[in-house]
Design a protein around this motif. Structure first.
Motif, mmCIF file in Angstrom:
data_model
loop_
_atom_site.group_PDB
_atom_site.id
_atom_site.type_symbol
_atom_site.label_atom_id
_atom_site.label_comp_id
_atom_site.label_asym_id
_atom_site.label_seq_id
_atom_site.Cartn_x
_atom_site.Cartn_y
_atom_site.Cartn_z
ATOM 1 N N TRP A 1 16.097 42.604 42.547
ATOM 2 C CA TRP A 1 17.298 42.734 41.726
ATOM 3 C C TRP A 1 18.187 43.821 42.289
ATOM 4 O O TRP A 1 17.733 44.931 42.555
ATOM 5 C CB TRP A 1 16.926 43.032 40.279
ATOM 6 N N GLU A 2 19.479 43.490 42.471
ATOM 7 C CA GLU A 2 20.444 44.433 43.004
ATOM 8 C C GLU A 2 21.663 44.476 42.087
ATOM 9 O O GLU A 2 21.974 43.502 41.396
ATOM 10 C CB GLU A 2 20.865 44.033 44.417
ATOM 11 N N VAL A 3 22.359 45.596 42.118
ATOM 12 C CA VAL A 3 23.539 45.791 41.279
ATOM 13 C C VAL A 3 24.753 45.173 41.972
ATOM 14 O O VAL A 3 25.109 45.559 43.087
ATOM 15 C CB VAL A 3 23.768 47.290 41.003
ATOM 16 N N ALA A 4 25.359 44.204 41.301
ATOM 17 C CA ALA A 4 26.556 43.540 41.822
ATOM 18 C C ALA A 4 27.830 44.200 41.313
ATOM 19 O O ALA A 4 28.879 44.117 41.954
ATOM 20 C CB ALA A 4 26.544 42.061 41.438
ATOM 21 N N ALA A 5 27.753 44.845 40.151
ATOM 22 C CA ALA A 5 28.911 45.527 39.574
ATOM 23 C C ALA A 5 28.432 46.682 38.704
ATOM 24 O O ALA A 5 27.422 46.574 38.009
ATOM 25 C CB ALA A 5 29.753 44.552 38.744
ATOM 26 N N ALA A 6 29.191 47.785 38.763
ATOM 27 C CA ALA A 6 28.842 48.984 37.987
ATOM 28 C C ALA A 6 30.124 49.675 37.548
ATOM 29 O O ALA A 6 31.203 49.415 38.066
ATOM 30 C CB ALA A 6 27.997 49.929 38.835
ATOM 31 N N LEU B 1 22.858 48.444 45.650
ATOM 32 C CA LEU B 1 23.989 47.534 45.521
ATOM 33 C C LEU B 1 23.797 46.276 46.356
ATOM 34 O O LEU B 1 23.145 46.311 47.402
ATOM 35 C CB LEU B 1 25.282 48.221 45.982
ATOM 36 N N THR B 2 24.398 45.181 45.919
ATOM 37 C CA THR B 2 24.410 43.966 46.728
ATOM 38 C C THR B 2 25.239 44.245 47.984
ATOM 39 O O THR B 2 26.076 45.154 48.018
ATOM 40 C CB THR B 2 25.038 42.778 45.976
ATOM 41 N N ASP B 3 25.034 43.431 49.011
ATOM 42 C CA ASP B 3 25.817 43.583 50.233
ATOM 43 C C ASP B 3 27.308 43.464 49.950
ATOM 44 O O ASP B 3 28.119 44.216 50.494
ATOM 45 C CB ASP B 3 25.399 42.539 51.273
ATOM 46 N N ALA B 4 27.685 42.521 49.084
ATOM 47 C CA ALA B 4 29.100 42.325 48.759
ATOM 48 C C ALA B 4 29.686 43.554 48.073
ATOM 49 O O ALA B 4 30.832 43.936 48.348
ATOM 50 C CB ALA B 4 29.273 41.091 47.877
ATOM 51 N N VAL C 1 28.617 46.692 48.420
ATOM 52 C CA VAL C 1 28.715 47.744 49.438
ATOM 53 C C VAL C 1 29.946 47.508 50.308
ATOM 54 O O VAL C 1 30.720 48.437 50.579
ATOM 55 C CB VAL C 1 27.440 47.807 50.311
ATOM 56 N N GLN C 2 30.178 46.272 50.712
ATOM 57 C CA GLN C 2 31.345 45.963 51.542
ATOM 58 C C GLN C 2 32.644 46.261 50.797
ATOM 59 O O GLN C 2 33.587 46.800 51.376
ATOM 60 C CB GLN C 2 31.304 44.504 51.987
ATOM 61 N N ALA C 3 32.704 45.938 49.512
ATOM 62 C CA ALA C 3 33.901 46.216 48.719
ATOM 63 C C ALA C 3 34.146 47.717 48.616
ATOM 64 O O ALA C 3 35.284 48.180 48.750
ATOM 65 C CB ALA C 3 33.771 45.597 47.329
ATOM 66 N N VAL C 4 33.090 48.484 48.394
ATOM 67 C CA VAL C 4 33.210 49.939 48.289
ATOM 68 C C VAL C 4 33.658 50.521 49.625
ATOM 69 O O VAL C 4 34.534 51.384 49.685
ATOM 70 C CB VAL C 4 31.873 50.565 47.835
ATOM 71 N N ASP D 1 38.010 39.338 25.757
ATOM 72 C CA ASP D 1 37.666 37.937 26.054
ATOM 73 C C ASP D 1 36.416 37.801 26.916
ATOM 74 O O ASP D 1 36.326 36.904 27.749
ATOM 75 C CB ASP D 1 38.837 37.226 26.739
ATOM 76 N N GLY D 2 35.454 38.706 26.744
ATOM 77 C CA GLY D 2 34.205 38.632 27.496
ATOM 78 C C GLY D 2 34.322 39.084 28.938
ATOM 79 O O GLY D 2 33.374 38.994 29.695
ATOM 80 N N ARG D 3 35.479 39.575 29.322
ATOM 81 C CA ARG D 3 35.680 40.057 30.688
ATOM 82 C C ARG D 3 35.392 41.555 30.763
ATOM 83 O O ARG D 3 35.418 42.247 29.750
ATOM 84 C CB ARG D 3 37.123 39.798 31.154
ATOM 85 N N TYR D 4 35.133 42.015 31.977
ATOM 86 C CA TYR D 4 34.890 43.445 32.229
ATOM 87 C C TYR D 4 35.712 43.906 33.416
ATOM 88 O O TYR D 4 35.904 43.157 34.365
ATOM 89 C CB TYR D 4 33.405 43.687 32.543
ATOM 90 N N ASP D 5 36.189 45.135 33.342
ATOM 91 C CA ASP D 5 36.792 45.806 34.489
ATOM 92 C C ASP D 5 35.729 46.734 35.044
ATOM 93 O O ASP D 5 35.156 47.546 34.304
ATOM 94 C CB ASP D 5 38.022 46.618 34.057
ATOM 95 N N CYS D 6 35.465 46.628 36.343
ATOM 96 C CA CYS D 6 34.394 47.397 36.965
ATOM 97 C C CYS D 6 34.935 48.266 38.098
ATOM 98 O O CYS D 6 35.805 47.852 38.860
ATOM 99 C CB CYS D 6 33.325 46.459 37.506
ATOM 100 N N LEU D 7 34.395 49.467 38.224
ATOM 101 C CA LEU D 7 34.779 50.378 39.299
ATOM 102 C C LEU D 7 34.170 49.945 40.617
ATOM 103 O O LEU D 7 34.747 50.182 41.676
ATOM 104 C CB LEU D 7 34.339 51.804 38.953
ATOM 105 N N VAL D 8 32.986 49.375 40.570
ATOM 106 C CA VAL D 8 32.295 48.865 41.748
ATOM 107 C C VAL D 8 32.001 47.403 41.502
ATOM 108 O O VAL D 8 31.386 47.056 40.493
ATOM 109 C CB VAL D 8 30.964 49.624 42.002
ATOM 110 N N GLU D 9 32.466 46.551 42.417
ATOM 111 C CA GLU D 9 32.252 45.112 42.212
ATOM 112 C C GLU D 9 32.374 44.380 43.538
ATOM 113 O O GLU D 9 33.364 44.551 44.249
ATOM 114 C CB GLU D 9 33.284 44.580 41.224
ATOM 115 N N GLY D 10 31.358 43.613 43.865
ATOM 116 C CA GLY D 10 31.412 42.779 45.056
ATOM 117 C C GLY D 10 31.756 41.357 44.673
ATOM 118 O O GLY D 10 31.330 40.872 43.642
ATOM 119 N N SER D 11 32.580 40.729 45.478
ATOM 120 C CA SER D 11 32.960 39.355 45.155
ATOM 121 C C SER D 11 32.240 38.363 46.028
ATOM 122 O O SER D 11 31.620 38.679 46.975
ATOM 123 C CB SER D 11 34.468 39.177 45.284
#
Length: 111
Positions: A89-94, A31-34, A36-39, A101-111
């Protein structure tokens, strides 16, 4: 897809496969640092504890798209968003599902 983004496709797909196949510790490391911090904000016991109970995908890579330093990978059972960092490459959202409308709701997401 053509251009310089094509050269990153194998690395993006490999990062997504590693994330899908990993246990909670391995996933946190990808995961990206952001993210991980969000989680950890949601679960003070730490990233691995937070991820253990989330229904994150474990399926095969079905498709991937790369745009410069951002990528989207569709697994059989999840959608991941990745970003290119100095470390690769790191995962920013999963755990992402289309929200219209092209948007996604994610369980894991760093901002």
């Amino acid at each position: 897809m053509s251009g310089c983004s094509d050269v990153h496709l194998p690395d993006v797909e490999q990062a997504a496969r590693d994330f899908a196949a990993g246990d909670a510790d391995a996933r946190c490391a990808l995961l990206t640092d952001a993210a991980v911090q969000a989680v950890q904000h949601e679960e003070p016991a730490g990233c691995p504890v937070a991820l253990e109970d989330l229904p994150l995908g474990t399926g095969e890579v079905e498709s991937a798209q790369v745009w410069d330093s951002e990528a989207q990978v569709r697994l059989a059972d999840d959608t991941l968003f990745l970003t290119r960092t100095p470390g690769g490459w790191e995962v920013a959202a999963a755990g992402c599902r289309p929200a219209g409308d092209g948007r996604y709701d994610c369980l894991v997401e760093g901002s």
